[in-house]
Enzyme design. Structure first.
Site, PDB file in Angstrom:
ATOM      1  N   ARG A  73      46.933 -41.032  43.227  1.00  0.00           N
ATOM      2  CA  ARG A  73      47.652 -40.923  41.952  1.00  0.00           C
ATOM      3  C   ARG A  73      49.158 -40.805  42.137  1.00  0.00           C
ATOM      4  O   ARG A  73      49.920 -41.079  41.220  1.00  0.00           O
ATOM      5  CB  ARG A  73      47.163 -39.692  41.174  1.00  0.00           C
ATOM      6  CG  ARG A  73      45.688 -39.717  40.851  1.00  0.00           C
ATOM      7  CD  ARG A  73      45.237 -38.375  40.343  1.00  0.00           C
ATOM      8  NE  ARG A  73      45.402 -37.385  41.433  1.00  0.00           N
ATOM      9  CZ  ARG A  73      45.312 -36.076  41.272  1.00  0.00           C
ATOM     10  NH1 ARG A  73      45.063 -35.573  40.091  1.00  0.00           N
ATOM     11  NH2 ARG A  73      45.454 -35.267  42.299  1.00  0.00           N
TER      12      ARG A  73
ATOM     13  N   GLU B  62      56.034 -28.315  44.905  1.00  0.00           N
ATOM     14  CA  GLU B  62      56.785 -27.257  44.235  1.00  0.00           C
ATOM     15  C   GLU B  62      58.251 -27.474  44.553  1.00  0.00           C
ATOM     16  O   GLU B  62      58.639 -27.483  45.719  1.00  0.00           O
ATOM     17  CB  GLU B  62      56.356 -25.881  44.752  1.00  0.00           C
ATOM     18  CG  GLU B  62      54.962 -25.482  44.353  1.00  0.00           C
ATOM     19  CD  GLU B  62      54.570 -24.118  44.906  1.00  0.00           C
ATOM     20  OE1 GLU B  62      55.249 -23.602  45.830  1.00  0.00           O
ATOM     21  OE2 GLU B  62      53.573 -23.574  44.406  1.00  0.00           O
TER      22      GLU B  62
ATOM     23  N   GLN C  70      71.144 -21.845  35.878  1.00  0.00           N
ATOM     24  CA  GLN C  70      71.533 -23.119  35.281  1.00  0.00           C
ATOM     25  C   GLN C  70      71.017 -24.247  36.148  1.00  0.00           C
ATOM     26  O   GLN C  70      71.116 -24.187  37.375  1.00  0.00           O
ATOM     27  CB  GLN C  70      73.061 -23.198  35.166  1.00  0.00           C
ATOM     28  CG  GLN C  70      73.588 -24.492  34.584  1.00  0.00           C
ATOM     29  CD  GLN C  70      75.099 -24.480  34.448  1.00  0.00           C
ATOM     30  OE1 GLN C  70      75.689 -23.474  34.082  1.00  0.00           O
ATOM     31  NE2 GLN C  70      75.713 -25.610  34.738  1.00  0.00           N
ATOM     32  N   ASP C  71      70.442 -25.271  35.521  1.00  0.00           N
ATOM     33  CA  ASP C  71      70.011 -26.480  36.216  1.00  0.00           C
ATOM     34  C   ASP C  71      70.868 -27.641  35.734  1.00  0.00           C
ATOM     35  O   ASP C  71      71.180 -27.740  34.547  1.00  0.00           O
ATOM     36  CB  ASP C  71      68.539 -26.801  35.922  1.00  0.00           C
ATOM     37  CG  ASP C  71      67.574 -25.823  36.568  1.00  0.00           C
ATOM     38  OD1 ASP C  71      68.021 -24.873  37.218  1.00  0.00           O
ATOM     39  OD2 ASP C  71      66.358 -26.021  36.410  1.00  0.00           O
ATOM     40  N   ASN C  72      71.243 -28.535  36.666  1.00  0.00           N
ATOM     41  CA  ASN C  72      72.076 -29.691  36.345  1.00  0.00           C
ATOM     42  C   ASN C  72      71.416 -30.964  36.848  1.00  0.00           C
ATOM     43  O   ASN C  72      70.721 -30.940  37.871  1.00  0.00           O
ATOM     44  CB  ASN C  72      73.456 -29.557  37.004  1.00  0.00           C
ATOM     45  CG  ASN C  72      74.201 -28.333  36.542  1.00  0.00           C
ATOM     46  OD1 ASN C  72      74.170 -27.974  35.370  1.00  0.00           O
ATOM     47  ND2 ASN C  72      74.879 -27.671  37.457  1.00  0.00           N
TER      48      ASN C  72
ATOM     49  N   ARG D 179      81.226 -37.754  44.550  1.00  0.00           N
ATOM     50  CA  ARG D 179      81.481 -36.640  43.637  1.00  0.00           C
ATOM     51  C   ARG D 179      81.840 -35.419  44.472  1.00  0.00           C
ATOM     52  O   ARG D 179      81.104 -35.039  45.354  1.00  0.00           O
ATOM     53  CB  ARG D 179      80.252 -36.340  42.785  1.00  0.00           C
ATOM     54  CG  ARG D 179      79.938 -37.406  41.751  1.00  0.00           C
ATOM     55  CD  ARG D 179      78.806 -36.949  40.848  1.00  0.00           C
ATOM     56  NE  ARG D 179      78.436 -37.960  39.894  1.00  0.00           N
ATOM     57  CZ  ARG D 179      78.892 -38.021  38.641  1.00  0.00           C
ATOM     58  NH1 ARG D 179      79.755 -37.112  38.214  1.00  0.00           N
ATOM     59  NH2 ARG D 179      78.499 -38.981  37.828  1.00  0.00           N
TER      60      ARG D 179
ATOM     61  N   HIS E 264      83.723 -29.827  45.043  1.00  0.00           N
ATOM     62  CA  HIS E 264      83.925 -28.853  43.982  1.00  0.00           C
ATOM     63  C   HIS E 264      83.399 -27.473  44.370  1.00  0.00           C
ATOM     64  O   HIS E 264      82.454 -27.370  45.143  1.00  0.00           O
ATOM     65  CB  HIS E 264      83.191 -29.290  42.711  1.00  0.00           C
ATOM     66  CG  HIS E 264      83.539 -30.661  42.257  1.00  0.00           C
ATOM     67  ND1 HIS E 264      82.599 -31.526  41.756  1.00  0.00           N
ATOM     68  CD2 HIS E 264      84.713 -31.340  42.231  1.00  0.00           C
ATOM     69  CE1 HIS E 264      83.176 -32.670  41.429  1.00  0.00           C
ATOM     70  NE2 HIS E 264      84.457 -32.581  41.715  1.00  0.00           N
TER      71      HIS E 264
ATOM     72  N   LYS F 183      73.797 -22.963  45.332  1.00  0.00           N
ATOM     73  CA  LYS F 183      73.203 -24.187  44.785  1.00  0.00           C
ATOM     74  C   LYS F 183      71.985 -24.592  45.608  1.00  0.00           C
ATOM     75  O   LYS F 183      71.974 -24.443  46.830  1.00  0.00           O
ATOM     76  CB  LYS F 183      74.218 -25.336  44.791  1.00  0.00           C
ATOM     77  CG  LYS F 183      75.382 -25.119  43.844  1.00  0.00           C
ATOM     78  CD  LYS F 183      76.353 -26.274  43.877  1.00  0.00           C
ATOM     79  CE  LYS F 183      77.501 -26.012  42.902  1.00  0.00           C
ATOM     80  NZ  LYS F 183      78.511 -27.067  42.962  1.00  0.00           N
TER      81      LYS F 183
ATOM     82  N   HIS G 260      81.294 -28.324  47.513  1.00  0.00           N
ATOM     83  CA  HIS G 260      80.135 -29.223  47.561  1.00  0.00           C
ATOM     84  C   HIS G 260      80.490 -30.587  46.988  1.00  0.00           C
ATOM     85  O   HIS G 260      81.246 -30.697  46.032  1.00  0.00           O
ATOM     86  CB  HIS G 260      78.983 -28.614  46.748  1.00  0.00           C
ATOM     87  CG  HIS G 260      77.828 -29.534  46.585  1.00  0.00           C
ATOM     88  ND1 HIS G 260      77.469 -30.061  45.367  1.00  0.00           N
ATOM     89  CD2 HIS G 260      76.969 -30.046  47.493  1.00  0.00           C
ATOM     90  CE1 HIS G 260      76.420 -30.846  45.530  1.00  0.00           C
ATOM     91  NE2 HIS G 260      76.105 -30.861  46.808  1.00  0.00           N
TER      92      HIS G 260
ATOM     93  N   TYR H 224      70.164 -30.105  40.588  1.00  0.00           N
ATOM     94  CA  TYR H 224      70.476 -28.892  41.341  1.00  0.00           C
ATOM     95  C   TYR H 224      70.481 -27.652  40.460  1.00  0.00           C
ATOM     96  O   TYR H 224      70.800 -27.691  39.289  1.00  0.00           O
ATOM     97  CB  TYR H 224      71.771 -29.018  42.135  1.00  0.00           C
ATOM     98  CG  TYR H 224      73.011 -29.384  41.361  1.00  0.00           C
ATOM     99  CD1 TYR H 224      73.960 -28.435  41.041  1.00  0.00           C
ATOM    100  CD2 TYR H 224      73.250 -30.709  40.995  1.00  0.00           C
ATOM    101  CE1 TYR H 224      75.110 -28.771  40.368  1.00  0.00           C
ATOM    102  CE2 TYR H 224      74.401 -31.057  40.307  1.00  0.00           C
ATOM    103  CZ  TYR H 224      75.325 -30.081  39.992  1.00  0.00           C
ATOM    104  OH  TYR H 224      76.461 -30.416  39.309  1.00  0.00           O
TER     105      TYR H 224
ATOM    106  N   LYS I 188      90.149 -36.926  38.593  1.00  0.00           N
ATOM    107  CA  LYS I 188      90.222 -35.491  38.897  1.00  0.00           C
ATOM    108  C   LYS I 188      90.018 -35.248  40.393  1.00  0.00           C
ATOM    109  O   LYS I 188      90.775 -34.488  41.010  1.00  0.00           O
ATOM    110  CB  LYS I 188      89.168 -34.739  38.091  1.00  0.00           C
ATOM    111  CG  LYS I 188      89.093 -33.264  38.373  1.00  0.00           C
ATOM    112  CD  LYS I 188      88.069 -32.617  37.458  1.00  0.00           C
ATOM    113  CE  LYS I 188      86.970 -32.010  38.270  1.00  0.00           C
ATOM    114  NZ  LYS I 188      85.957 -31.333  37.486  1.00  0.00           N
ATOM    115  N   ASP I 189      89.034 -35.898  40.989  1.00  0.00           N
ATOM    116  CA  ASP I 189      88.763 -35.694  42.412  1.00  0.00           C
ATOM    117  C   ASP I 189      89.848 -36.308  43.293  1.00  0.00           C
ATOM    118  O   ASP I 189      90.075 -35.848  44.413  1.00  0.00           O
ATOM    119  CB  ASP I 189      87.386 -36.249  42.779  1.00  0.00           C
ATOM    120  CG  ASP I 189      86.259 -35.401  42.207  1.00  0.00           C
ATOM    121  OD1 ASP I 189      86.521 -34.270  41.743  1.00  0.00           O
ATOM    122  OD2 ASP I 189      85.107 -35.870  42.208  1.00  0.00           O
TER     123      ASP I 189
END
Length: 181
Positions: free
Chosen positions: A23, A28, A46-48, A58, A61, A70, A117, A130, A165-166
């Site tokens: 299947r 987990e 918080q999850d992103n 990216r 930061h 994280k 990161h 994350y 920005k970066d």
């Protein structure tokens, strides 16, 4: 779940058990007791989810206020994940580690507070998920120039796509002491 230290000992590589059959698979993605067994008592709040195209870089930061641990995993595609140690009292201050994370291997990366990161997208596109131990706080956000020649990170992409920005972040040697850990 297998958990291994990286070349920077506080950055951990997690390999969850993946149960496969005709299947598909089951795993987990997070189990608190596995991190507690490593001495990490973390409350993720918080999850992103980030979607990016091939060649995107990216980062790098971090938050000096409302600092974040994280736990990163890739839901689709492949990235090169990067963590730079900004903890002044650390034996690995100013060093970085890179780990390839992909939806195929299901590996995850734990990055503690005190690190900048970032990641680059090595596949056609990538969905990066994350967990964070504190809320995003724009006033406390800081950055490090992604292509700092002193760090010499090989992002493994040609023609990187980087936000304005970066592109404006300071070099490692230009970061004010108050903006380090």
């Amino acid at each position: 779940m297998e958990i291994k230290a990286n070349n920077i000992p506080d950055v951990l590589l997690l390999q969850p058990e993946v149960y496969r059959d005709e299947r598909g698979f089951f795993l987990e993605t997070y189990r608190e007791e596995h991190l507690k067994a490593q001495g990490l008592d973390i409350n993720f709040v918080q999850d992103n989810l980030s979607q990016s195209e091939r060649g995107t870089v990216r980062g790098l930061h971090y938050q000096i206020e409302q600092q974040q641990d994280k736990l990163i995993m890739v839901m689709q595609g492949t990235i090169l994940d990067v963590a730079v140690d900004l903890r002044r009292d650390s034996d690995t201050f100013g060093e970085y580690t890179t780990v390839e994370l992909s939806s195929k291997t299901k590996k995850q990366l734990f990055i503690p507070k005190g690190f900048a990161h970032g990641f680059s997208v090595l596949s056609e596109d990538a969905l990066v998920y994350y967990k964070c131990s504190d809320y995003y706080f724009p006033e406390g956000e800081r950055g490090l120039f992604w292509n700092d020649p002193e760090l010499n990170i090989d992002w493994q992409v040609d023609d990187p796509i980087v936000s304005e920005k970066d592109q404006r972040q300071p070099l490692f040697k230009e970061i004010a002491k108050k903006d380090l850990f």
